[in-house]
Design an enzyme around this catalytic site. Sequence first.
Site, PDB file in Angstrom:
ATOM      1  N   ARG A   1      59.642  29.784  19.439  1.00  0.00           N
ATOM      2  CA  ARG A   1      58.409  30.064  20.150  1.00  0.00           C
ATOM      3  C   ARG A   1      57.278  30.249  19.140  1.00  0.00           C
ATOM      4  O   ARG A   1      57.394  31.055  18.215  1.00  0.00           O
ATOM      5  CB  ARG A   1      58.550  31.319  21.006  1.00  0.00           C
ATOM      6  CG  ARG A   1      57.273  31.629  21.762  1.00  0.00           C
ATOM      7  CD  ARG A   1      57.303  32.969  22.467  1.00  0.00           C
ATOM      8  NE  ARG A   1      55.939  33.261  22.908  1.00  0.00           N
ATOM      9  CZ  ARG A   1      55.437  34.466  23.057  1.00  0.00           C
ATOM     10  NH1 ARG A   1      56.172  35.532  22.795  1.00  0.00           N
ATOM     11  NH2 ARG A   1      54.187  34.624  23.436  1.00  0.00           N
TER      12      ARG A   1
ATOM     13  N   GLU B   1      51.047  38.358  26.618  1.00  0.00           N
ATOM     14  CA  GLU B   1      50.689  39.767  26.772  1.00  0.00           C
ATOM     15  C   GLU B   1      49.216  39.947  27.134  1.00  0.00           C
ATOM     16  O   GLU B   1      48.423  40.512  26.370  1.00  0.00           O
ATOM     17  CB  GLU B   1      51.027  40.542  25.499  1.00  0.00           C
ATOM     18  CG  GLU B   1      52.508  40.513  25.159  1.00  0.00           C
ATOM     19  CD  GLU B   1      52.881  41.408  23.977  1.00  0.00           C
ATOM     20  OE1 GLU B   1      51.972  41.960  23.330  1.00  0.00           O
ATOM     21  OE2 GLU B   1      54.083  41.547  23.704  1.00  0.00           O
TER      22      GLU B   1
ATOM     23  N   TYR C   1      59.641  46.029  24.044  1.00  0.00           N
ATOM     24  CA  TYR C   1      59.947  46.700  22.785  1.00  0.00           C
ATOM     25  C   TYR C   1      60.498  48.115  22.976  1.00  0.00           C
ATOM     26  O   TYR C   1      61.472  48.483  22.332  1.00  0.00           O
ATOM     27  CB  TYR C   1      58.687  46.765  21.905  1.00  0.00           C
ATOM     28  CG  TYR C   1      58.283  45.426  21.361  1.00  0.00           C
ATOM     29  CD1 TYR C   1      58.798  44.958  20.161  1.00  0.00           C
ATOM     30  CD2 TYR C   1      57.421  44.596  22.069  1.00  0.00           C
ATOM     31  CE1 TYR C   1      58.460  43.712  19.661  1.00  0.00           C
ATOM     32  CE2 TYR C   1      57.068  43.347  21.581  1.00  0.00           C
ATOM     33  CZ  TYR C   1      57.596  42.910  20.384  1.00  0.00           C
ATOM     34  OH  TYR C   1      57.274  41.677  19.891  1.00  0.00           O
TER      35      TYR C   1
END
Length: 1564
Positions: free
Chosen positions: A1093, A1183, A1323
């Site tokens: 990615r 994000e 995360y």
Amino acid sequence: MSDLRNSYQTVWDKFRGQTAADRDAFLTDSFPNGFQWATSSESFKVEGGWSVGGKGETIWDRFGHQGQAFENQTADLACDSYRKVIYDVYLLRSLQVNTFQFSISWARIFPSGHKDSQSEDGVRYYNSLIDTLIESGIKPIVTLYHWDLPQSLQDRGGWADASIVEAFKEYADFCFSEFGDRVKTWNTFSSPWVVSHAGYGTGEHAPGVKDYVTAAYQVTHNILKSHAEAWHVYSDKYRTAQQGQVGIALNADWAEPADPSKSEDVAAAERYLEFMLGWFAHPIFGAGDYPSILKTQIEEKRAACPSSVPAILPTFTPAEITRIRGTADFFGLNHYTSRVITHVDGGCVAGPEGVGNFRSAVHPSGSSVPFGLRRLLNYISTVYLQTRKVPIYITGNGMPTEYTGDVINDQSRIQYLRSYINEALKAVKQDSVDVQRFTVQSLLDGFEGPQGYSERFGLHYVNFDLPDRPRTPKQSAYFYSEVIEKNGFAPQNTVFHSSQEKKLKSKKVGPLPPSTVPSSAKDVWRKFSGQTVLERKLYHFGTFPDDFSWGVSSSAYQIEGGWNADGKGPSVWDTLTSTGGSGVPEDANGQVACDSYNRFKEDVYMLRGLRVNSYRFSISWSRIFPNGRRSSLNQKGVDYYNNLINSLVEANISPIVTLYHYDLPTALQTELNGWENPEMIDIFNEYADFCFATFGDRVKFWITFQQPYTIAWLGYGIGQYPPRIRNPGTAPYQVGHNLIKAHATAYHTYDDKYRGSQFGKVSIALNADWIEPADANNPREIYAADRAMQFQLGWFAHPIFKNGDYPDALKWQVGNKSELQELSESRLPSFSEEDKNFIKGTADMFCTNHYTSRIAGHAITAINPPSMENDYDFTLSEMFDQPTTPIENQRAVSHGLRRLLNWIKEEYGNPEIYITENGVTSDRWTTFDDTDRIFLYKTYIDEALKAQNLDGVNVKGYMATSLMDSFEWTRGYLFAYGLHHVDFTNPNRPRTPKRSAHYYSQIVKDNGFPIPEDDKFLYGHFPEGFRWSTSSSAYQIEGGWRADGKGLSIWDEFSHTPSKVHNSDTGDIGCNSYNKITEDVEVLKRLKVTSYRFSISWSRVLPDGTINNINEAGLNYYHRLLDALLAENIEPQVTLYHWDLPLALQKDGGWENDTIVQRFKEYADLIFERLGPKVKFWITHNEAWIVAYLGYGVGAFAPGLVGNQYITAHNLIRSHAEAWHVYNDKYRATQNGIISITINSEWADPRNPYKHEDWVAQERYMQFFIGWFAHPIFRGDYPELMKKVVRERSLAAGLPKSRLPEFTPEEIARINGTHDYFGFNFYTGVLGFHIEQPLDQQTYEGDRSVAFIPDRSWIDSGSSWLKITPFAFRRLLKFIKDNYGNPPVYVTENGISEAGEVDLNDAHRIYFYEHYIDEALKAIRLDGVDVRGYTAWSLMDNFEWASGYSERFGLFYVNRSDPNLPRIPKASAARYTSIIMCNGFPDPDKGPHACLKSGTGADPPETTVNKVDFLGLQLLPEDAEVGLYVLFAFLLVAVLSIIFAVYMVMKTKKKARKMSSEMKMEKM
């Protein structure tokens, strides 16, 4: 069945002639063995959680929301028992009940009332409650229906509709099948008369139907049939296997004639009973039909009132009569009061009084008519139980009190319960009525229907004004507990109990040689000081040995009060605090304190709830010897301790008794100068001897002194504690000397006189901080740390546990300083050889009090004035990286406990160790929700567990400090250590469990921290075709910021702006990936990933952001990268936007400008057209939350703007949708790719999982985070909660509309469904909790109103915001499944950072990946989440935005000091490769898997170790250092040996010459 009229008359005649004295005479006797003691609750009154977990609306929810209860109160939250199972069971353990009656909310498990709507959350709640009760030895008694009908059933007629019978049968069947393996007693209904009468007759209760003509009677009819069907279901399907019983709880007043001489009043009283009790009891316990009196009365009224019939009574068919008759295994009775009845003509008025021709009134005795219970029990036994012999269970009895005034000291309830329970006892003992249970209503104050919270039935007060809903025992709770303890009212046994249960054998370690300087225990520093964060904080799951001692602590002066009660003499603390000017804040004192002198049974109540098996308390010397000497013996003081000890022993709690806890009798200080005088040794022994003799038959664990260091230094050194002697140079040493000898003398007294018969143990409690050297590799600092340990712990431990003398380090320091001060002898007294032999070995176990850790550094301190502090030659400082506490210099350093325990093991021969104090204070404003205390226990106890399980330390017990808030010495009441909150402003000193009390009780129950099922590692493989990837982004790695026509991005500008990025780092070069395609693809090959990615730099392709200026060189770079990837069969995963907006577009407003949507659409179209044939996996935005919040909300990221997050997010979402539609419409058919957006989110757990407010905050946190972007794309619009909150706050602040933009219907349609998968970056997790935000805080944070913290036990990373929380990953994956239709999920980022020194052996990252990836596997295998791929962030260390290059996430280290920026694999790269090659985690129990045998590609890093040349050998620096010391030691020994040899030779020669001369003289 006997004639009813004769039966009532018989009972009435039996009692009518009683005199008041006979009637009210108190029976002092006990109930039969096996009697059941219970308390109760009802679902809608206590549970709250009215719409949580899928629960359906009930009729009481509707009733409250329509404003029909007192002051518009509702049961929405009530007592929050839905969240507080362990809170409620804690109280039940304290009460000592053996049964608990509660009801199930039908709508919680069947929201619609039918099984097809079953809520797993609701079922889970009741399973949890039942299991928790059984774990505590409490029998669950379940009521299926207590008034809270699902509203959906009421909408179809409720209990007035015949279909309810089948619905209830289905519901009961489910409950029996689900819970019946553990529930052995069932009430089908509780007080069904109230349902019929108040719910459907008068309309006072929900559902508020006012129809006493038809509905009330039809409701009863259906309830009776429903009850019978449930009973038959149980009998037919479950009774044989489950062996339970089913009955019904009927409410009934006792009725007496207003005028006993009037036969019509007597008959009216009987009719009253038949219209209330007989209406239900007669069909079930009688002939299967309504009572003839009831039927006759109704028929007479129908005849008399043909135009307005007041009652229509349904009839049972013969089959129904047969089916109803006898359907009860017991008779449940709810009884509260009695009434007096007068015969009247009721006319044609509907309702029981009109139809029944009677009028009821309050009894002349008032609402409390205890003798009525006995008479009613006799009536029931006579009328209903002569043929069918079933027991009577009193299923409800209690009284309400006001919600204002003295809500704790409920003497009226005590008197009520005392008299009513005694009347039940009379019925059992004197009338032979078979009563087998008594249930007090209720456990808690609750929502009392129309009265709301204005009436309080609870044994425990609930403060409904606080979100914590704290539960505080009332005085009635303590009373009821005593009744249960005595099984009634038999005279209390005043004989002091002799405990035969424990014979403790001393396992003390024998005398040991003196400690070296530094001690050999310095190896503990070598072992632990170099631990990594992972090694230090990795949580250890396990349990302590079965005989582990769990306790809590207190001390006499801190809790007892009664400072001058019953002949107690003053102590030095009384003397200090009894007059002003003590220096204690607010001139506080312990004169009342917790009033435990008068409330010790309340203390035992708490101890039972905690489940501890030991309780440490101290004896007040001046309470039993007022002047300190035996001659002043105070028997009342002795009685107090005997009663306390007996209560503990009866509760199976071992008393641990401290003889001296700072409170010296004032007389001894005044007459003898206290502990400075050696005479105190024998006086203390006299006191100890008495205590051993008096209490030792039950006390098996004695502590002579609490913290002698504190006594000596604070009391006689610096004068902070009484007697406030300030003589720091001499007095502490003399006092310590006497304390050691006094301890040894008391020990020998026990050894010589009592051990043989009492079999107890004796020790001393020593306080010990853990001390770390400032530099564990510096010998001088090691010596300093060793001195610090010896001056505090060794001062007392060394004489007692080693050789009877002080440690050499102490003697050396004090002796040298004394000599420098020109003193003739050391200020440290010396022990004679006789003393040493007497002292050594005088402890059967090692007791230590531990709170904090510090760092010691070498120092040269002043010679004068003489002071123990100046003797140290070290300084102490805080560990500034550890959590603070409210007390200065007392940080919470959990790992210090493990190290201290290891030190004790090494230094003192691995003795049995008891941690006799450990805890943390909170300030006075932190009352019930004491999160920091939970963190302390969670981490400190786990460190003790590590010491026991992993290090072989002989840890035998742990005592939490303290049982309750108390007088904290010179800090008064400003700080609170207690597990229980004490309200010192209330004369009752109410004790309320804090959250930490419940947490600690769970640790005690579990005997440590057994690994939760969810935390167990799952071995297995991911689905075939699972995509393994790693990731990067353009600005972070590419560099080439001005190369080949690239335009500027907002991050180019931001990073070149001073103070925006750490260390002024920029992405100008990054990892130079723009010029290193080959190198990057090579490391990808080594990783064995199937995908990679990366993102496209918008400004590299379109320098000004528009398609008017296409940079072909930029496109060519991406073509070359794609070709290189495809050549190696690595699938490209391409992100269109990863935060680096072309600066030119930002100058035009960036993401705040609506035109950006079209610019992004055009950019995406170009990329799809040019690169799409080579790309099958697209991400529109990475994000978007970060862009909106950090970039445009708080300005921490580029472009650094504030307050524009909502419009930014709006346009990001719209631009995503447009890009998706472009791909879908123009390219999908030919390119066959998939496209979506990557959404990041943290997972929030509630900080307090037992608090509704925190769960609500958790939901807000999630909706404002993941929901902000996921809801519009996956469900069409922003979350309703988010829209509501922002709108309400905006309008309340005076704005004309919501600050959250609205999508048009067309936009909703266009955005909804623009996804082919759910791209997910994750995360870490947080703990969220509600905070109040002022209305002027018109921001995202203000709208969200959630603060968050990490759990202190979570492992840190190189980023302050990132803690290792694998469990949160799985939870959020399941959240996506549950909320967004279980879409295919690709984890597009997941990783961890490090900071500081480079270590290629990145064990923490290996741990992270193993456990996070395993949680993804669990999500797939156990939760059914459709996870299709996983991406590790990141491929290599890179530019981490505002953190620059200080935080490193990479699997490959990039050496930035080398201009070539080489990519060097870390150990985690090899581990990630092995996971990829195995497609998961092969089970090691099945042997080596083939995937582990093939090469991993990413080889483990070569570890470069610096070695030094030492005598031709290549050694590690530390080994060379040891070698140097050894060589020096040998050299020193050799030199000394030579000197000694030369000396001996010279001496021999001299002696020879002398002998020769003497011989010559003799000859002469």
